[in-house]
Design an enzyme around this catalytic site. Structure first.
Site, PDB file in Angstrom:
ATOM      1  N   ASN A   1       0.841  -1.211   0.000  1.00 54.53           N
ATOM      2  CA  ASN A   1       0.000   0.000   0.000  1.00 54.53           C
ATOM      3  C   ASN A   1       0.872   1.256   0.000  1.00 54.53           C
ATOM      4  O   ASN A   1       0.549   2.242  -0.656  1.00 54.53           O
ATOM      5  CB  ASN A   1      -0.944  -0.010   1.209  1.00 54.53           C
ATOM      6  CG  ASN A   1      -2.117  -0.951   1.006  1.00 54.53           C
ATOM      7  OD1 ASN A   1      -3.042  -0.661   0.259  1.00 54.53           O
ATOM      8  ND2 ASN A   1      -2.066  -2.112   1.658  1.00 54.53           N
TER       9      ASN A   1
ATOM     10  N   LEU B   1      -2.739   1.621  18.504  1.00 52.94           N
ATOM     11  CA  LEU B   1      -2.329   2.950  18.959  1.00 52.94           C
ATOM     12  C   LEU B   1      -3.262   3.405  20.077  1.00 52.94           C
ATOM     13  O   LEU B   1      -4.487   3.332  19.947  1.00 52.94           O
ATOM     14  CB  LEU B   1      -2.381   3.937  17.789  1.00 52.94           C
ATOM     15  CG  LEU B   1      -1.345   3.658  16.700  1.00 52.94           C
ATOM     16  CD1 LEU B   1      -1.650   4.469  15.445  1.00 52.94           C
ATOM     17  CD2 LEU B   1       0.065   3.948  17.201  1.00 52.94           C
TER      18      LEU B   1
ATOM     19  N   ASN C   1      -6.842   4.308   8.609  1.00 56.07           N
ATOM     20  CA  ASN C   1      -6.395   2.909   8.569  1.00 56.07           C
ATOM     21  C   ASN C   1      -6.987   2.189   7.361  1.00 56.07           C
ATOM     22  O   ASN C   1      -8.106   2.490   6.932  1.00 56.07           O
ATOM     23  CB  ASN C   1      -6.839   2.201   9.852  1.00 56.07           C
ATOM     24  CG  ASN C   1      -6.346   0.772   9.945  1.00 56.07           C
ATOM     25  OD1 ASN C   1      -5.185   0.481   9.608  1.00 56.07           O
ATOM     26  ND2 ASN C   1      -7.193  -0.136  10.397  1.00 56.07           N
TER      27      ASN C   1
ATOM     28  N   HIS D   1      -8.119  -1.569   6.241  1.00 53.55           N
ATOM     29  CA  HIS D   1      -8.377  -2.884   6.850  1.00 53.55           C
ATOM     30  C   HIS D   1      -8.981  -3.831   5.813  1.00 53.55           C
ATOM     31  O   HIS D   1      -9.929  -3.451   5.114  1.00 53.55           O
ATOM     32  CB  HIS D   1      -9.307  -2.751   8.055  1.00 53.55           C
ATOM     33  CG  HIS D   1      -9.509  -4.043   8.774  1.00 53.55           C
ATOM     34  ND1 HIS D   1      -8.463  -4.753   9.343  1.00 53.55           N
ATOM     35  CD2 HIS D   1     -10.613  -4.793   8.993  1.00 53.55           C
ATOM     36  CE1 HIS D   1      -8.929  -5.861   9.886  1.00 53.55           C
ATOM     37  NE2 HIS D   1     -10.225  -5.916   9.677  1.00 53.55           N
TER      38      HIS D   1
ATOM     39  N   GLU E   1      -9.280   3.895  20.474  1.00 48.18           N
ATOM     40  CA  GLU E   1      -8.525   2.642  20.561  1.00 48.18           C
ATOM     41  C   GLU E   1      -9.294   1.428  20.046  1.00 48.18           C
ATOM     42  O   GLU E   1      -8.814   0.298  20.147  1.00 48.18           O
ATOM     43  CB  GLU E   1      -8.058   2.437  22.011  1.00 48.18           C
ATOM     44  CG  GLU E   1      -7.137   3.564  22.452  1.00 48.18           C
ATOM     45  CD  GLU E   1      -6.630   3.425  23.881  1.00 48.18           C
ATOM     46  OE1 GLU E   1      -6.702   2.321  24.454  1.00 48.18           O
ATOM     47  OE2 GLU E   1      -6.146   4.444  24.418  1.00 48.18           O
TER      48      GLU E   1
HETATM   49  C1  GRF Z   1      -3.006  -4.918   4.269  1.00 46.13           C
HETATM   50  O1  GRF Z   1      -3.825  -6.020   4.004  1.00 46.13           O
HETATM   51  C2  GRF Z   1      -3.711  -3.939   5.180  1.00 46.13           C
HETATM   52  O2  GRF Z   1      -5.080  -3.867   4.949  1.00 46.13           O
HETATM   53  C3  GRF Z   1      -3.470  -4.539   6.539  1.00 46.13           C
HETATM   54  O3  GRF Z   1      -2.131  -4.991   6.452  1.00 46.13           O
HETATM   55  C4  GRF Z   1      -1.811  -5.322   5.108  1.00 46.13           C
HETATM   56  C5  GRF Z   1      -0.571  -4.562   4.730  1.00 46.13           C
HETATM   57  O4  GRF Z   1      -0.097  -4.890   3.448  1.00 46.13           O
HETATM   58  N1  GRF Z   1      -3.742  -3.588   7.581  1.00 46.13           N
HETATM   59  P1  GRF Z   1       1.115  -4.058   2.834  1.00 46.13           P
HETATM   60  O5  GRF Z   1       2.210  -4.011   3.880  1.00 46.13           O
HETATM   61  O6  GRF Z   1       0.605  -2.691   2.474  1.00 46.13           O
HETATM   62  O7  GRF Z   1       1.538  -4.843   1.620  1.00 46.13           O
END
Ligand code: GRF
Length: 198
Positions: free
Chosen positions: A16, A95, A109, A111, A149
């Site tokens: 990401n 966090l 975030n 998810h 949290e």
């Molecule tokens: C992703 O699936 C994100 O949604 C989750 O952790 C993973 C991170 O993937 N929170 P990357 O490190 O961005 O490849």
């Protein structure tokens, strides 16, 4: 152009992060990444950040440290960069308010599940198990604010269903979910970073 300042927090692969690096460098996203912070020294995302000549910090959590002290230090180190938004892109530490109170409305975030479903670290595994048990027919992805949290819980900026197919393996479902994440994180951030928002 007055670009929004993004801080990206990672713990692992950083796919990401890479999407955000690329979108900033092509001006698809009107933003600059001011710092990448990892709590894991071995995170491959740190290599991606270094390859892009970004400022990088590694702040491993030391056993015995108070969580609030770690979070306060993290907030102080981050504040130096004066970010507009802090994107948790695979950041695998909860966090506390010791951190969040410094950045109200700024923490976002990603998810790999829908709101209220499969919070925590194994969301994709849990989704495929629930599918195999006949409990769900699809899962999804959300990008949301982190006001408190609560784990993987907070006002949703964008969400999208992701289908699960009968011949899916964990790998094929992970691949479909990550592709969706990579698109949604940009769809969430582009409007927030749009200059018309001042
Ligand atoms: C992703 O699936 C994100 O949604 C989750 O952790 C993973 C991170 O993937 N929170 P990357 O490190 O961005 O490849």
């Amino acid at each position: 152009m007055n670009k929004k300042k993004l801080a990206i927090l990672i713990s692992g692969n950083g796919s990401n992060l890479q999407i955000l690096i690329d979108a900033c460098s092509t001006n698809k996203l009107a933003a600059e990444i001011v710092v990448v912070i990892s709590n894991k020294p071995q995170a491959y995302g740190l290599v991606r950040a270094a390859n892009a000549n970004l400022s990088v910090l590694c702040l491993p959590f030391t056993k015995g440290t108070y969580r609030s002290a770690y979070d306060e230090t993290l907030a102080q180190q981050l504040s130096v960069y004066n970010p507009d938004y802090i994107v948790l892109a695979g950041w695998m530490r909860l966090l506390s308010q010791s951190f969040l109170s410094h950045f109200s409305g700024q923490v976002i975030n990603i998810h790999p599940a829908l709101p209220g479903c499969f919070p925590g670290t194994h969301a994709i595994e849990q989704a495929i198990e629930a599918y195999q048990a006949g409990l769900i027919t699809y899962t999804g992805v959300m990008v949301h604010y982190v006001p408190d949290e609560g784990v993987d819980n907070g006002p949703v900026i964008i969400q999208e269903d992701v289908p699960i197919f009968s011949d899916d393996t964990l790998e094929t479902l992970e691949h479909r979910i990550h592709k969706t994440e990579h698109r949604l994180v940009l769809e969430a951030l582009i409007p927030l970073c749009n200059p018309s928002r001042g």
